[in-house]
Motif scaffolding. Sequence first.
Motif, PDB file in Angstrom:
ATOM      1  N   ILE A 310      44.900  51.910  87.421  1.00 43.84           N
ATOM      2  CA  ILE A 310      43.598  51.801  86.730  1.00 43.84           C
ATOM      3  C   ILE A 310      43.816  51.802  85.224  1.00 43.84           C
ATOM      4  O   ILE A 310      44.330  52.781  84.666  1.00 43.84           O
ATOM      5  CB  ILE A 310      42.667  52.964  87.122  1.00 43.84           C
ATOM      6  N   TYR A 311      43.450  50.706  84.604  1.00 51.49           N
ATOM      7  CA  TYR A 311      43.672  50.557  83.167  1.00 51.49           C
ATOM      8  C   TYR A 311      42.469  51.093  82.397  1.00 51.49           C
ATOM      9  O   TYR A 311      41.334  50.704  82.648  1.00 51.49           O
ATOM     10  CB  TYR A 311      43.877  49.069  82.865  1.00 51.49           C
ATOM     11  N   LEU A 312      42.694  52.002  81.463  1.00 55.35           N
ATOM     12  CA  LEU A 312      41.581  52.626  80.745  1.00 55.35           C
ATOM     13  C   LEU A 312      41.721  52.518  79.232  1.00 55.35           C
ATOM     14  O   LEU A 312      41.226  53.351  78.481  1.00 55.35           O
ATOM     15  CB  LEU A 312      41.473  54.111  81.125  1.00 55.35           C
ATOM     16  N   ARG A 317      45.750  55.221  84.574  1.00 57.89           N
ATOM     17  CA  ARG A 317      45.735  56.215  85.638  1.00 57.89           C
ATOM     18  C   ARG A 317      46.362  55.608  86.879  1.00 57.89           C
ATOM     19  O   ARG A 317      45.988  54.518  87.300  1.00 57.89           O
ATOM     20  CB  ARG A 317      44.304  56.646  85.951  1.00 57.89           C
ATOM     21  N   LEU A 318      47.296  56.340  87.419  1.00 59.75           N
ATOM     22  CA  LEU A 318      47.926  55.879  88.646  1.00 59.75           C
ATOM     23  C   LEU A 318      47.462  56.774  89.775  1.00 59.75           C
ATOM     24  O   LEU A 318      47.530  57.999  89.668  1.00 59.75           O
ATOM     25  CB  LEU A 318      49.448  55.974  88.529  1.00 59.75           C
ATOM     26  N   ARG A 319      46.947  56.135  90.811  1.00 56.42           N
ATOM     27  CA  ARG A 319      46.588  56.922  91.983  1.00 56.42           C
ATOM     28  C   ARG A 319      47.745  56.813  92.978  1.00 56.42           C
ATOM     29  O   ARG A 319      48.165  55.697  93.299  1.00 56.42           O
ATOM     30  CB  ARG A 319      45.292  56.417  92.598  1.00 56.42           C
ATOM     31  N   MET A 320      48.264  57.951  93.387  1.00 59.85           N
ATOM     32  CA  MET A 320      49.481  57.923  94.190  1.00 59.85           C
ATOM     33  C   MET A 320      49.315  58.745  95.458  1.00 59.85           C
ATOM     34  O   MET A 320      48.413  59.557  95.576  1.00 59.85           O
ATOM     35  CB  MET A 320      50.650  58.489  93.375  1.00 59.85           C
ATOM     36  N   GLU A 321      50.247  58.508  96.357  1.00 61.64           N
ATOM     37  CA  GLU A 321      50.299  59.318  97.567  1.00 61.64           C
ATOM     38  C   GLU A 321      51.575  60.148  97.492  1.00 61.64           C
ATOM     39  O   GLU A 321      52.661  59.609  97.327  1.00 61.64           O
ATOM     40  CB  GLU A 321      50.327  58.405  98.787  1.00 61.64           C
ATOM     41  N   GLN A 325      49.914  63.249 101.001  1.00 64.74           N
ATOM     42  CA  GLN A 325      48.545  63.512 100.554  1.00 64.74           C
ATOM     43  C   GLN A 325      48.131  62.471  99.514  1.00 64.74           C
ATOM     44  O   GLN A 325      48.810  62.267  98.508  1.00 64.74           O
ATOM     45  CB  GLN A 325      48.452  64.918  99.924  1.00 64.74           C
ATOM     46  N   GLY A 326      47.014  61.815  99.764  1.00 69.52           N
ATOM     47  CA  GLY A 326      46.547  60.771  98.834  1.00 69.52           C
ATOM     48  C   GLY A 326      45.788  61.386  97.674  1.00 69.52           C
ATOM     49  O   GLY A 326      45.645  62.605  97.567  1.00 69.52           O
ATOM     50  N   GLY A 327      45.305  60.515  96.799  1.00 65.78           N
ATOM     51  CA  GLY A 327      44.425  60.966  95.707  1.00 65.78           C
ATOM     52  C   GLY A 327      45.140  61.757  94.637  1.00 65.78           C
ATOM     53  O   GLY A 327      44.511  62.496  93.887  1.00 65.78           O
ATOM     54  N   PHE A 328      46.426  61.604  94.526  1.00 63.89           N
ATOM     55  CA  PHE A 328      47.190  62.288  93.482  1.00 63.89           C
ATOM     56  C   PHE A 328      47.129  61.413  92.230  1.00 63.89           C
ATOM     57  O   PHE A 328      47.509  60.246  92.261  1.00 63.89           O
ATOM     58  CB  PHE A 328      48.625  62.484  93.956  1.00 63.89           C
ATOM     59  N   ILE A 329      46.633  61.986  91.125  1.00 64.72           N
ATOM     60  CA  ILE A 329      46.402  61.182  89.928  1.00 64.72           C
ATOM     61  C   ILE A 329      47.474  61.498  88.885  1.00 64.72           C
ATOM     62  O   ILE A 329      47.807  62.669  88.656  1.00 64.72           O
ATOM     63  CB  ILE A 329      45.022  61.480  89.318  1.00 64.72           C
ATOM     64  N   VAL A 330      47.998  60.455  88.270  1.00 68.14           N
ATOM     65  CA  VAL A 330      48.940  60.637  87.164  1.00 68.14           C
ATOM     66  C   VAL A 330      48.421  59.853  85.975  1.00 68.14           C
ATOM     67  O   VAL A 330      47.997  58.705  86.126  1.00 68.14           O
ATOM     68  CB  VAL A 330      50.353  60.135  87.536  1.00 68.14           C
ATOM     69  N   LYS A 331      48.426  60.499  84.797  1.00 69.34           N
ATOM     70  CA  LYS A 331      47.983  59.805  83.585  1.00 69.34           C
ATOM     71  C   LYS A 331      49.213  59.388  82.792  1.00 69.34           C
ATOM     72  O   LYS A 331      50.087  60.216  82.523  1.00 69.34           O
ATOM     73  CB  LYS A 331      47.148  60.738  82.717  1.00 69.34           C
ATOM     74  N   VAL A 332      49.273  58.129  82.415  1.00 70.25           N
ATOM     75  CA  VAL A 332      50.413  57.637  81.640  1.00 70.25           C
ATOM     76  C   VAL A 332      49.878  56.962  80.380  1.00 70.25           C
ATOM     77  O   VAL A 332      49.025  56.085  80.474  1.00 70.25           O
ATOM     78  CB  VAL A 332      51.227  56.611  82.459  1.00 70.25           C
TER      79      VAL A 332
END
Lengths: 364, 420
Positions: A310-312, A317-321, A325-332
Amino acid sequence: MADEVLVSFRGVQKSYDGESLIVKNLDLDIRRGEFLTLLGPSGSGKTTCLMMLAGFETPSHGEIHFDGKLLNHIPPHKRNIGMVFQNYALFPHMTVAENLAYPLTLRKMGKSEIADRVKNGLAMVRLESLGHRYPGQLSGGQQQRVALARALVFEPKLVLMDEPLGALDKQLREHMQLEIKHLHERLGVTVVYVTHDQGEALTMSDRVAVFKDGIIQQIDTASTLYESPANSFVANFIGENNTLRGEVVDLAGELCDVRLHDGALVKARRVAMLGSGEVTSMSVRPERVRLNAAAAGCENRLQARLMEFIYLGDHVRLRMEVAGQGGFIVKVPVGEVDAAWQVGDMMDVGWMARDVRALDALAA
Amino acid sequence: MSESFSMNTPLTAADGVPLKTRLQQQRRMRQLKALLLVLPLALFLLLTFLVPIATLLTRSVDNPEVVSVLRETTQALKPWDGKSLPAVAVYDALSRDLQRAQAEKTVPDAAKRLNMEQSGFRSLLQKTARKIPLAPEAGQSTRDAFIALDERWGDVSHWQVIARNGSSWTPYYLMSSLDLRQGADGKPELVPEDERAFLSIFGRTLWMSFWVTVWCLALGYPLAYWLATLPTRKSNLLMILVLLPFWTSVLVRVASWIVLLQSEGLVNGALLWLGIVDAPLELAFNRTGVYIAMVHILLPFVILPAYSVMKSIPPSYMRAAISLGDHPFAAFWKIYFPQTIAGVAAGALLVFIMCIGYYITPALLGSPQEQMVSYYVAFYTNVTINWGMAAALGSLLLLATLLLYGLYSRLVGANRLSLG
Ligand SMILES: Nc1ncnc2c1ncn2[C@@H]1O[C@H](COP(=O)(O)OP(=O)(O)OP(=O)(O)O)[C@@H](O)[C@H]1O
Ligand SMILES: [Mg+2]
């Protein structure tokens, strides 16, 4: 004397129907001059606390002290506490100046003193020229400022605000947040502020009390709440949070080892008093998670699958598994994004043990 | 259309038209639209309501009888000084008029109308008409013959009455409705004390309406306040109870009050049985009964508007005032009450206006001392068939209502409720 206590709730309980407690055993000290925000989801009892302080509700049990006096039996009109309401509650049949003069007249001040104070009050909220208008002739933001001025003009020691910005649009709200914050800094008055907007709470407050079901979950400065949430509710309520569920397998002083469902071990700070074999929900803030090469130095390293990108603008924001467990968010930050990343790629994720907190288990 | 206006430049719209003019145009457009939307209803009201009222109102000054029947006489009386006896020519004219009227059988119309202003005129005119044509003896003028027939023809006051009715409209009915008459010098004066009636009837009407309104307010305001503070579900239920009487006809309600209030009625029965009174109270067929029934019937008209404004006032206003240091009672009067005035005044005015036109309740539940203006309107319409008096009393009632409305709109600014 920043730490002197102005208001204290001691063992305060409140029930409307005699069956359920809306406020459960509240102990709370409000310091002189501080900006304290009561934050919590709808129905958590924030307004009820405020109303007990203002005197419009009586505690079913417990004591409230204000400035050294027991408040329980002082009627609301003798408490000398300013209030700002969500709907402003400006008296529609009085001009702005008359609204401001209302508490002053009641305090039997002389005409000229009232005029002076009204003028100063209007100047304080930068509405000098609108004294002769009726509230209906003002914009929402202007009405809000008049309400603010009216609550401050009689120089109460304490001002209560119940979602005062709730009716404003986002831009005006953010502007008013700063304005209220600056007023507070300038006047040194104690403010108790109710909101369910966490951004508002973090922006304005010296301390934030997080409410849930009539219990204060944690009361701390904004940064402590964010960086060191005391339990899973606070971790999830304030800011963005990644939750990993697992079972405690080993305790080592401050730290503990937690086994995730896929068998991977994670080293985490032991915040909740957990024993071996208990289930825990661990909290990691998205910006503490490192990727691939950057993850190399971390105590915790796991494999993750990139699910969404997701480009902001300023960051991605990367949504990862992770560990099933899904829905793990990483901000880069945008500068660190690798153009070769594709949805479905496997990546290394890692974080330091001190950045992950093992908290009470959330209901799955 | 979008105009951008900045505070620094002179206030003109983009096309150079002064902003004020442009605003005015836009407002007129809005008003025109509103007008078009209400036009059908307005037409309906005009045809079924305003026109009939207007025609009725003209009846209060309408005076066709004497002019049409005694056409030549009234014409001949025009130059008369009103002090000495009229010229012989006038008597001749009267003779001709009566002869024609006798043939057309219109003498009673004029006789009835003249008799209103001077009793005895009816018989005088009819007697004279029967004798027409008079045959004056030699050397006798028509005047002498008339006077010989009835000496009242030699009385100036009778001629003044005819002269006063020489125009096809008259202030007579309106003046009579206010106990006024035209004195000998033509100026209005009060009729003698023992003939006065209407001033006290108007006074009584206003006085009784005033007290009914006061009682409605005294009972309705607290009730409306209580309803407004209740949770909606409860207040809706109770509201139905308030409205329940609305669904029964007024006649039925008045009849039930008679049953309840008369000396052998339920209320007196209960009071006697409980030993609270020894003899039955006089509750019906007097003012008490009228007040009780009218307050009961009109109470919802105060409660409804009061409730609706109270419901729209959030509790935070009172709380704000109290938190600013005001005592709850003072805050109620200074903050809450003023916000309810518009609605309450609307209700009170409605009650008052309905009261001054009230007919059925006083008629059934009151003694003659409780009859109000509308009773006499009905009386003149149905019993004596005197349209002039009925219309005059009605017009005065209407005038009173309009005045009250004017007062009301000044008080609460109902004129803000303008079109568009
Ligand atoms: N006067 C009342 N009578 C009965 N129950 C009430 C009353 N006022 C509040 N409650 C109940 O108490 C609970 C807490 O209400 P309160 O208004 O304190 O919540 P809040 O935290 O301010 O919520 P919000 O963010 O929605 O304003 C709610 O469940 C509410 O239904
Ligand atoms: Mg609330």
